[in-house]
Write an enzyme that holds these catalytic residues in place. Structure first.
Site, mmCIF file in Angstrom:
data_model
loop_
_atom_site.group_PDB
_atom_site.id
_atom_site.type_symbol
_atom_site.label_atom_id
_atom_site.label_comp_id
_atom_site.label_asym_id
_atom_site.label_seq_id
_atom_site.Cartn_x
_atom_site.Cartn_y
_atom_site.Cartn_z
ATOM 1 N N HIS A 187 0.798 -1.229 0.000
ATOM 2 C CA HIS A 187 0.000 0.000 0.000
ATOM 3 C C HIS A 187 0.828 1.275 0.000
ATOM 4 O O HIS A 187 0.370 2.305 -0.479
ATOM 5 C CB HIS A 187 -1.071 -0.053 1.088
ATOM 6 C CG HIS A 187 -2.157 -0.990 0.678
ATOM 7 N ND1 HIS A 187 -2.125 -2.328 1.006
ATOM 8 C CD2 HIS A 187 -3.219 -0.821 -0.135
ATOM 9 C CE1 HIS A 187 -3.164 -2.922 0.443
ATOM 10 N NE2 HIS A 187 -3.846 -2.024 -0.251
ATOM 11 N N ARG A 294 -10.884 2.880 -2.226
ATOM 12 C CA ARG A 294 -10.490 2.046 -1.083
ATOM 13 C C ARG A 294 -10.852 2.791 0.199
ATOM 14 O O ARG A 294 -10.071 3.601 0.694
ATOM 15 C CB ARG A 294 -8.980 1.800 -1.092
ATOM 16 C CG ARG A 294 -8.474 0.870 -2.177
ATOM 17 C CD ARG A 294 -6.975 0.655 -2.017
ATOM 18 N NE ARG A 294 -6.497 -0.470 -2.795
ATOM 19 C CZ ARG A 294 -6.003 -0.365 -4.027
ATOM 20 N NH1 ARG A 294 -5.931 0.811 -4.627
ATOM 21 N NH2 ARG A 294 -5.582 -1.436 -4.668
ATOM 22 N N ARG A 330 -15.824 0.670 -2.475
ATOM 23 C CA ARG A 330 -15.678 -0.637 -1.850
ATOM 24 C C ARG A 330 -15.833 -0.504 -0.342
ATOM 25 O O ARG A 330 -15.262 0.399 0.273
ATOM 26 C CB ARG A 330 -14.277 -1.186 -2.165
ATOM 27 C CG ARG A 330 -13.996 -2.519 -1.507
ATOM 28 C CD ARG A 330 -12.689 -3.084 -1.962
ATOM 29 N NE ARG A 330 -11.561 -2.443 -1.321
ATOM 30 C CZ ARG A 330 -10.292 -2.724 -1.600
ATOM 31 N NH1 ARG A 330 -10.000 -3.607 -2.534
ATOM 32 N NH2 ARG A 330 -9.322 -2.119 -0.972
ATOM 33 N N GLU A 429 -11.303 -11.702 -6.000
ATOM 34 C CA GLU A 429 -9.882 -11.677 -5.648
ATOM 35 C C GLU A 429 -9.471 -12.937 -4.892
ATOM 36 O O GLU A 429 -8.352 -13.065 -4.431
ATOM 37 C CB GLU A 429 -9.530 -10.419 -4.854
ATOM 38 C CG GLU A 429 -10.421 -10.133 -3.663
ATOM 39 C CD GLU A 429 -10.149 -8.770 -3.010
ATOM 40 O OE1 GLU A 429 -9.077 -8.196 -3.215
ATOM 41 O OE2 GLU A 429 -11.043 -8.301 -2.281
ATOM 42 N N ASN A 452 -4.361 -7.998 -7.388
ATOM 43 C CA ASN A 452 -3.289 -7.953 -6.379
ATOM 44 C C ASN A 452 -3.439 -9.139 -5.431
ATOM 45 O O ASN A 452 -2.477 -9.831 -5.113
ATOM 46 C CB ASN A 452 -3.349 -6.657 -5.566
ATOM 47 C CG ASN A 452 -3.309 -5.426 -6.444
ATOM 48 O OD1 ASN A 452 -2.887 -5.518 -7.593
ATOM 49 N ND2 ASN A 452 -3.752 -4.304 -5.931
ATOM 50 N N ASP A 453 -4.675 -9.338 -4.984
ATOM 51 C CA ASP A 453 -4.916 -10.473 -4.096
ATOM 52 C C ASP A 453 -5.126 -11.770 -4.874
ATOM 53 O O ASP A 453 -4.657 -12.827 -4.465
ATOM 54 C CB ASP A 453 -6.122 -10.198 -3.200
ATOM 55 C CG ASP A 453 -5.731 -9.322 -2.014
ATOM 56 O OD1 ASP A 453 -4.658 -9.576 -1.433
ATOM 57 O OD2 ASP A 453 -6.472 -8.384 -1.694
ATOM 58 N N ARG A 463 1.982 -11.018 -0.957
ATOM 59 C CA ARG A 463 2.291 -9.863 -1.805
ATOM 60 C C ARG A 463 3.261 -8.881 -1.156
ATOM 61 O O ARG A 463 3.769 -7.977 -1.803
ATOM 62 C CB ARG A 463 0.992 -9.146 -2.223
ATOM 63 C CG ARG A 463 0.209 -8.524 -1.117
ATOM 64 C CD ARG A 463 -1.209 -8.181 -1.556
ATOM 65 N NE ARG A 463 -1.388 -6.772 -1.857
ATOM 66 C CZ ARG A 463 -2.575 -6.195 -2.038
ATOM 67 N NH1 ARG A 463 -3.686 -6.908 -1.986
ATOM 68 N NH2 ARG A 463 -2.674 -4.921 -2.304
ATOM 69 N N CYS A 500 -9.593 -3.877 -10.958
ATOM 70 C CA CYS A 500 -9.042 -2.738 -10.218
ATOM 71 C C CYS A 500 -7.710 -3.093 -9.568
ATOM 72 O O CYS A 500 -7.139 -2.292 -8.852
ATOM 73 C CB CYS A 500 -10.036 -2.244 -9.179
ATOM 74 S SG CYS A 500 -10.553 -3.528 -8.034
HETATM 75 C C1 PEP Z 1 -6.734 -6.213 -5.243
HETATM 76 O O1 PEP Z 1 -6.604 -7.076 -4.382
HETATM 77 O O2 PEP Z 1 -6.386 -6.356 -6.439
HETATM 78 C C2 PEP Z 1 -7.307 -4.907 -4.903
HETATM 79 C C3 PEP Z 1 -7.596 -4.018 -5.820
HETATM 80 O O3 PEP Z 1 -7.485 -4.630 -3.581
HETATM 81 P P1 PEP Z 1 -6.330 -4.210 -2.552
HETATM 82 O O4 PEP Z 1 -5.079 -3.935 -3.362
HETATM 83 O O5 PEP Z 1 -6.813 -2.996 -1.835
HETATM 84 O O6 PEP Z 1 -6.217 -5.408 -1.701
HETATM 85 MG MG MG Z 2 -7.569 -6.908 -2.439
#
Ligand code: PEP
Ligand code: MG
Length: 568
Positions: A187, A294, A330, A429, A452-453, A463, A500
């Site tokens: 993040h 977010r 979200r 995800e 990402n997840d 990650r 996203c």
């Molecule tokens: C993801 O997991 O791709 C996502 C967009 O959410 P975050 O990165 O906030 O976990």
């Molecule tokens: Mg996520």
């Protein structure tokens, strides 16, 4: 040359500012010159008061009264006559060093406050610790980490940065940052992109390789760092920086253009945001909507839960700011690398697999309800779409949706206006949701794929862990197949699919996603124009045949080769 992962593009050349882990080791010493010891203490107090006053005033201007109050609380501790006279008495009566006396008195006060019944008073013990640490650091001549006090051009070098460290940075002075740990989707990296500060993460060794004040070149286009560069290198990178900025200026011509492929297919490019403050860059880069807000940053920026009114104001300002363009908000996705200290959750062995996001909200309906009420009340100010994070099972989605409808009914009974056209969707995800996408597609209004997840869970690779960052494989055919399942399932039910995760803004992945039929690409605002330009050069039909080939490759290398060969 030190290599890392380019987390936010750009080039910077400046002095390094090392963000040290603060080590305040106090030892007891016998002192003869008591008056000298008291002068040392008083000087440290005066310097701390001066620092805190600047911090308070800057914070008030930049982040508002709530945040500035934290520093006022620290000033109160430092200026408390009862507290300081006890420290001085101790130095005099026991003939000990000032730092030791301060620490002893501090520990006693902390114990006393922590034992109090009143929660507010108990929490003041944190202020006492923070405020006294600042004085201790002055006595011990240890540098404290006040990013907002920086007043010259620097590149921050650290083991890691928290999202709130990143939020404190002033773009005027902080020209970039480099960290030992972290990945593209941590993040702090995401915050760096929204602040448009060049950043390289996951270098493993940068903190050990650089001394405070040494010049470094941060090439966050190619992920390289040069420490103590030669004059020749500085000139070469200044030219590279100029060329990079010229290209950026050229892309800006596309701001008000729609996104259309070479064969005339319209694509939506939306932006990811973390706070209403990000709206400026969303509008500046011509996003066609917001694909992900977010909301957890609204919670992380405070020392207590944001109220319904505070949240309502934030959602309303984003909806109004987007003037009718779609805004996907979200619901709270706390957990993983996003902590909420005041929620006081027990430490977990595997926070990314733990009690987080929708799991927590369904369990803590009090927290969930406040957010849903704020969202529903704001819904009449724009085109709101609500999205639930980390859905693993159909039952979770159904329970969340039923609860949302119940909250809506209650609001209507209170005669509060709520929009009747809110779409309700979910993040895909977790692999279990992708695998059952055909059933989910019947009950959702849309999907947004969170790569990402989805990548971390599909490849079983944390990650945040740079040792396994090679398993962040967005182009792997296994992941492409999962994405295809989700898109095909949604289209069969006439539902739309966005993405996203960071993959949506990746220029190798975008052609593949276009071929798979993705409807909305949501990314950091700064990536929008590059992807818009790329789309105008691609034909959707050709990308369909490209991705069909990619789906049958063995690995990432083969897929990347194929894309590069076909796109020339
Ligand atoms: C993801 O997991 O791709 C996502 C967009 O959410 P975050 O990165 O906030 O976990
Ligand atoms: Mg996520």
């Amino acid at each position: 040359m030190i290599k890392g992962i380019s987390a936010s593009q750009g080039i910077a050349i400046a002095k390094a500012y090392r963000l040290e882990e603060i080590n305040l080791n106090v030892t007891k010493r016998h002192v003869e010159d008591i008056e000298k010891e008291i002068i040392i203490l008083e000087e440290a107090i005066n310097k701390s008061v001066a620092d805190l006053t600047i911090l308070r005033d800057q914070t008030l201007k930049k982040l508002g009264k709530d945040k500035a109050d934290i520093f006022d609380a620290h000033l109160l501790v430092i200026k408390d006559p009862e507290f300081m006279s006890q420290v001085i008495d101790k130095v005099r009566s026991e003939k000990v060093n000032a730092d030791y006396a301060l620490k002893e008195v501090r520990d006693m006060f902390v114990l006393m406050f922590e034992a109090m019944d009143n929660e507010y008073m108990r929490e003041r013990s944190a202020d006492i610790k923070d405020a006294t640490n600042r004085i201790l650091a002055k006595i011990l001549k240890v540098k404290t980490n006040d990013l907002s006090l920086i007043n010259e051009a620097v590149i921050i070098v650290a083991n890691d940065l928290t999202p709130s460290d990143t939020a404190q940075m002033s773009k005027t002075y902080v020209k970039g940052f480099a960290t030992n740990i972290g990945g593209r989707t941590s993040h702090s990296a995401i915050m760096a992109r929204s602040l448009e500060i060049p950043a390289i993460v996951g270098t493993k060794t940068i903190l050990e390789a650089v001394k405070d004040g040494e010049i470094i070149i941060l090439d966050a286009v190619d992920g390289n760092i040069i420490v103590n560069p030669t004059d020749k290198e500085i000139t070469a990178y200044q030219e590279k920086k100029q060329a990079y900025e010229a290209e950026k200026a050229e892309l800006k011509l596309l701001i008000d253009q729609p996104t259309v492929t070479k064969d005339g297919v319209n694509i939506d490019i939306a932006a990811n945001i973390g706070s209403p403050k990000d709206l400026n860059s969303v509008l500046e880069y011509g996003a066609e909507g917001i694909g992900l807000f977010r909301t957890e940053f609204l919670y992380m920026d405070k020392d207590d839960f944001p109220t319904e009114i505070e949240q309502f104001e934030a959602y309303k300002s984003v909806l109004e700011g987007m003037k009718g363009k779609p805004v996907v908000i979200r619901t709270l996705d706390i957990g993983g690398d996003k902590e909420l200290p005041y929620l006081k959750l027990p430490k977990e062995m595997n926070p990314f697999l733990g009690y987080r996001a929708i799991r927590l909200c369904l369990d803590r309906k009090d927290i969930f309800k406040t957010q849903l009420r704020a969202l529903l009340r704001a819904s009449i100010y724009g085109n709101l779409r609500i999205m639930f994070p980390m859905i693993a099972t159909i039952d979770e989605f159904v329970e969340a949706k039923i609860f949302l409808n119940q909250v809506k009914k209650e609001l209507k009974q209170e005669a509060v206006a709520v929009s009747d056209t809110i779409q309700v969707g979910m993040m895909v995800e977790i692999p279990s949701a992708a695998l059952l996408a055909d059933n989910f597609a019947k009950i959702v209004d849309f999907f947004s794929i969170g790569t990402n997840d989805l990548i971390q869970y599909t490849f079983a690779a944390d990650r945040m862990n740079q040792h396994v960052s090679y398993l962040y494989q967005p182009y792997n055919p296994s992941l492409l197949r999962l994405i295809k399942m989700v898109i095909d399932a949604a289209h069969k039910e006439n539902k739309w699919v966005g993405m996203c995760g960071e993959m949506a803004g990746d220029e190798i992945a975008a052609p593949l996603l276009l071929g798979l039929g993705l409807d909305e690409f949501s990314m950091s605002a700064t990536s929008i124009l590059g992807v818009r330009k790329l789309m105008s050069q691609l034909s959707k039909k050709e990308m369909e045949s490209l991705v069909n080939e990619a789906l049958n490759k063995n690995n990432v290398t083969e897929v990347v080769e194929l894309v590069k060969r076909r796109l020339g």
